[in-house]
Design an enzyme around this catalytic site. Structure first.
Site, mmCIF file in Angstrom:
data_model
loop_
_atom_site.group_PDB
_atom_site.id
_atom_site.type_symbol
_atom_site.label_atom_id
_atom_site.label_comp_id
_atom_site.label_asym_id
_atom_site.label_seq_id
_atom_site.Cartn_x
_atom_site.Cartn_y
_atom_site.Cartn_z
ATOM 1 N N SER A 1 0.832 -1.208 0.000
ATOM 2 C CA SER A 1 0.000 0.000 0.000
ATOM 3 C C SER A 1 0.862 1.252 0.000
ATOM 4 O O SER A 1 0.359 2.346 -0.215
ATOM 5 C CB SER A 1 -0.909 0.011 1.224
ATOM 6 O OG SER A 1 -0.136 -0.083 2.386
ATOM 7 N N HIS B 1 -3.300 -3.532 -5.693
ATOM 8 C CA HIS B 1 -3.578 -3.199 -4.299
ATOM 9 C C HIS B 1 -5.047 -3.417 -3.960
ATOM 10 O O HIS B 1 -5.919 -2.650 -4.372
ATOM 11 C CB HIS B 1 -3.159 -1.746 -4.015
ATOM 12 C CG HIS B 1 -3.355 -1.348 -2.599
ATOM 13 N ND1 HIS B 1 -3.813 -0.110 -2.222
ATOM 14 C CD2 HIS B 1 -3.178 -2.038 -1.434
ATOM 15 C CE1 HIS B 1 -3.903 -0.052 -0.902
ATOM 16 N NE2 HIS B 1 -3.531 -1.220 -0.402
ATOM 17 N N GLU C 1 -6.645 -1.164 -6.798
ATOM 18 C CA GLU C 1 -5.826 -0.179 -7.518
ATOM 19 C C GLU C 1 -4.797 -0.948 -8.345
ATOM 20 O O GLU C 1 -4.039 -1.752 -7.798
ATOM 21 C CB GLU C 1 -5.113 0.745 -6.530
ATOM 22 C CG GLU C 1 -6.047 1.698 -5.811
ATOM 23 C CD GLU C 1 -5.365 2.533 -4.734
ATOM 24 O OE1 GLU C 1 -5.788 3.662 -4.510
ATOM 25 O OE2 GLU C 1 -4.419 2.031 -4.081
ATOM 26 N N ASN D 1 -4.675 5.855 -0.397
ATOM 27 C CA ASN D 1 -3.835 6.180 0.760
ATOM 28 C C ASN D 1 -3.143 7.533 0.632
ATOM 29 O O ASN D 1 -2.864 8.180 1.635
ATOM 30 C CB ASN D 1 -2.818 5.072 1.014
ATOM 31 C CG ASN D 1 -3.480 3.882 1.688
ATOM 32 O OD1 ASN D 1 -4.396 4.050 2.480
ATOM 33 N ND2 ASN D 1 -3.051 2.685 1.349
#
Length: 271
Positions: free
Chosen positions: A106, A127, A139, A177
């Site tokens: 991540s 991800h 992702e 994130n």
């Protein structure tokens, strides 16, 4: 679990038979929960679905020994660049030429991971979000070396396991994130300055922005050590970016081993 449930043959690899046993049991329990909803009025079809899914799943403690018959390797080990690079370097020697390597990291740079192999064009980020059976998002991270064919294969795979893929370049934190971690850190700074209580900040973001969890609840859920690890990594990449500045309060809590839900106390004490 989601790969096996969507008809893919999966080999789950971990460090010991004991961990694998626990993992398989966890998957079985999770599948039971899924079937309760999915096959509420057809228990027989539900039982068949569980059996079929578990048939698609085998386990091993020897990654190098099983990688020779795979089309895709998804790595989801500890968030440590050196440890990941060692694994990829080894697997690169044993995997077939066509095999695509993907990391579920991540926060680490996909390009640096790809450079530990000889298949930079068949390497990308994949991800998934926790808990994976529930969360629809994946992702797909494309490095400057990732081929279009690899990228399309991973987009197709994500859709085949029932997810909604989004694409992003290899930038710190990708999409979610990159926005979420600085937001959580800003909440901590707001609290550190004494501008509002953590309880009020959490209530405000839940009721004012419609978030399912407030930033402090989310930090406790994610793990304060994980959040600190991410922000420290980004801070070393961009020391002058104020969004990536470390937080004295977060550092103090991690030092005191108050890491959130997993230790029973973080910003809040958990029951």
């Amino acid at each position: 679990q989601v790969a096996a449930a969507s008809g893919h043959t999966v080999v789950l690899v971990d460090q010991s038979a004991e961990i694998l046993k626990k993992s398989t049991k966890g998957i079985e329990e999770s599948l039971k929960r899924v079937t309760k909803k999915k096959f509420a009025d057809k228990p027989e079809a539900g039982a068949e679905f569980i059996e079929k899914t578990l048939k698609n799943l085998t386990t091993s403690t020897e990654a190098a020994a099983v990688v020779h018959s795979t089309d895709l390797v998804v790595e989801a080990i500890v968030e440590n660049m050196e440890v990941k690079n060692e694994l990829f370097k080894t697997l690169d020697k044993f995997a077939p030429e066509h095999t695509i390597f993907a990391s579920n990291t991540s926060s680490l740079q996909i390009t640096k991971l790809a450079n530990s192999t000889t298949r930079q064009d068949r390497f990308a980020g994949l991800h998934f979000f926790n808990p994976v059976p529930m969360m629809k998002l994946v992702e797909v991270i494309k490095t400057p070396m990732t081929s279009q064919k690899t990228f399309e294969s991973l987009m197709d795979f994500s859709k085949a396991v029932g997810k909604s893929p989004v694409s992003c370049k290899d930038t710190p934190g990708f999409i979610v994130n990159r926005l979420l971690v600085p937001y959580m850190m800003e909440a901590v700074r707001l609290f550190e300055r004494g501008d509002a209580s953590k309880e009020d900040i959490d209530v405000a973001m839940k009721l004012g922005a419609g978030y399912p969890m407030g930033p402090f609840e989310l930090l406790d859920y994610v793990g304060l050590d994980t959040s600190k690890y991410i922000i420290d990594g980004w801070h070393s990449l961009e020391p002058n970016n104020p969004l990536f500045a470390p937080s004295p309060l977060l550092n103090k809590l991690v030092e005191e081993k108050k890491l959130g839900k997993k230790t029973g106390e973080g910003f809040y004490k958990s029951k």
